[in-house]
Structures are given as C-alpha cells and as structure tokens.
Write a protein that holds these residues in place. Sequence first.
Motif, PDB file in Angstrom:
ATOM      1  N   ASN A  72      48.748  46.909  52.755  1.00  0.00           N
ATOM      2  CA  ASN A  72      47.378  46.467  52.520  1.00  0.00           C
ATOM      3  C   ASN A  72      47.185  46.480  51.005  1.00  0.00           C
ATOM      4  O   ASN A  72      46.900  47.525  50.405  1.00  0.00           O
ATOM      5  N   ILE A  73      47.367  45.340  50.407  1.00  0.00           N
ATOM      6  CA  ILE A  73      47.362  45.244  48.949  1.00  0.00           C
ATOM      7  C   ILE A  73      46.005  45.593  48.369  1.00  0.00           C
ATOM      8  O   ILE A  73      45.917  46.307  47.364  1.00  0.00           O
ATOM      9  N   GLU A  74      44.927  45.123  48.982  1.00  0.00           N
ATOM     10  CA  GLU A  74      43.598  45.442  48.455  1.00  0.00           C
ATOM     11  C   GLU A  74      43.323  46.934  48.546  1.00  0.00           C
ATOM     12  O   GLU A  74      42.749  47.519  47.627  1.00  0.00           O
ATOM     13  N   LEU A  75      43.747  47.575  49.624  1.00  0.00           N
ATOM     14  CA  LEU A  75      43.580  49.026  49.754  1.00  0.00           C
ATOM     15  C   LEU A  75      44.366  49.757  48.664  1.00  0.00           C
ATOM     16  O   LEU A  75      43.853  50.691  48.046  1.00  0.00           O
ATOM     17  N   SER A  76      45.594  49.328  48.416  1.00  0.00           N
ATOM     18  CA  SER A  76      46.399  49.951  47.359  1.00  0.00           C
ATOM     19  C   SER A  76      45.740  49.795  45.996  1.00  0.00           C
ATOM     20  O   SER A  76      45.688  50.736  45.195  1.00  0.00           O
ATOM     21  N   LEU A  77      45.217  48.601  45.726  1.00  0.00           N
ATOM     22  CA  LEU A  77      44.528  48.347  44.465  1.00  0.00           C
ATOM     23  C   LEU A  77      43.306  49.252  44.323  1.00  0.00           C
ATOM     24  O   LEU A  77      43.107  49.904  43.291  1.00  0.00           O
ATOM     25  N   LEU A  78      42.498  49.307  45.368  1.00  0.00           N
ATOM     26  CA  LEU A  78      41.300  50.144  45.342  1.00  0.00           C
ATOM     27  C   LEU A  78      41.662  51.615  45.167  1.00  0.00           C
ATOM     28  O   LEU A  78      41.024  52.334  44.383  1.00  0.00           O
ATOM     29  N   HIS A  79      42.687  52.058  45.863  1.00  0.00           N
ATOM     30  CA  HIS A  79      43.168  53.444  45.741  1.00  0.00           C
ATOM     31  C   HIS A  79      43.482  53.776  44.279  1.00  0.00           C
ATOM     32  O   HIS A  79      43.038  54.800  43.752  1.00  0.00           O
ATOM     33  N   GLU A  80      44.215  52.892  43.625  1.00  0.00           N
ATOM     34  CA  GLU A  80      44.590  53.151  42.226  1.00  0.00           C
ATOM     35  C   GLU A  80      43.373  53.098  41.300  1.00  0.00           C
ATOM     36  O   GLU A  80      43.276  53.877  40.352  1.00  0.00           O
ATOM     37  N   LEU A  81      42.435  52.198  41.573  1.00  0.00           N
ATOM     38  CA  LEU A  81      41.217  52.140  40.748  1.00  0.00           C
ATOM     39  C   LEU A  81      40.411  53.439  40.848  1.00  0.00           C
ATOM     40  O   LEU A  81      39.844  53.889  39.856  1.00  0.00           O
ATOM     41  N   ILE A  82      40.361  54.032  42.029  1.00  0.00           N
ATOM     42  CA  ILE A  82      39.616  55.289  42.193  1.00  0.00           C
ATOM     43  C   ILE A  82      40.275  56.417  41.415  1.00  0.00           C
ATOM     44  O   ILE A  82      39.601  57.336  40.951  1.00  0.00           O
ATOM     45  N   HIS A  83      41.576  56.332  41.205  1.00  0.00           N
ATOM     46  CA  HIS A  83      42.261  57.353  40.393  1.00  0.00           C
ATOM     47  C   HIS A  83      41.796  57.335  38.937  1.00  0.00           C
ATOM     48  O   HIS A  83      41.823  58.369  38.266  1.00  0.00           O
ATOM     49  N   ILE A  84      41.398  56.177  38.442  1.00  0.00           N
ATOM     50  CA  ILE A  84      41.108  56.040  37.014  1.00  0.00           C
ATOM     51  C   ILE A  84      40.074  57.043  36.507  1.00  0.00           C
ATOM     52  O   ILE A  84      40.354  57.782  35.554  1.00  0.00           O
TER      53      ILE A  84
END
Length: 130
Positions: A72-84
Amino acid sequence: MYKPSEEELQTWCAKWQKILSLKHWSVQVKYEKKHRMAAGSYAEVFCKTGILSAVIKIMDPMDYDDPYIPQNIELSLLHELIHIPLMMFSKPEEGTTEDVLQEQFVELMSRALLQCNSFCAETINRELAC
C-alpha cells in the motif's frame, strides 16, 4: 500490479503534508530498489530537521515480494510523513522499546488517517450523487 508515477507520489505527498501541517517542509518522494534499502523496510525517510527537508524512499513495486501483505504505497508514504515531526524530538535507537512503540504509534495513526480520508471521500461522493 499498479505502480503510481513519481508525479502521483508527489501529489499524494502534497495532500498529506497539508493535512499533517507539514507544508513548510520540502519533501521529495521517490522509488528505491529493494537492495538499496534497509533490510525489512518497505519505505524509509531521511530528514534534515534544521532545514526542514526530507526524502522519502518507497520500495519499487517491482521489488515488493511479501505474499501475505499487499503493498500500500499511500500508506507507506503517510507512515513516513508522520515520522517527520517525531524526528524533531528524538530518533530512538533501532530495536529499543521506544523505537517499537513509536513504530506501532505511527502505523496506527497512518491507518486511521487513511481510513478517515477514505470515509470522507465516500461521504462527499454520496452527497454529490444526490
């Protein structure tokens, strides 16, 4: 298997940056080959918090090989953004209790936000159809 273009990745990134109040960050998203990523990672984020800049690497769908969990590419992207924003406070050492708890928190928030976004889109589409 669908592989969104890097332009689509940037569009998703801009949408989620706005929702997460990260618009002031310069975030680049790109695909990365599996052999160039940390073992066991589907996505990674590298931040320079002092200059509000980040690069998110998403595993190229051609390399994704988990037979049990679809990518789930969008989920992976969102996951990494929340890390920021969390990285501005601390970056726990990998494998520590703090690291595991932070990963669990980020994953739960990512899934919840994606589900809320999907629900809102469905509601809006239903109302527009009336």
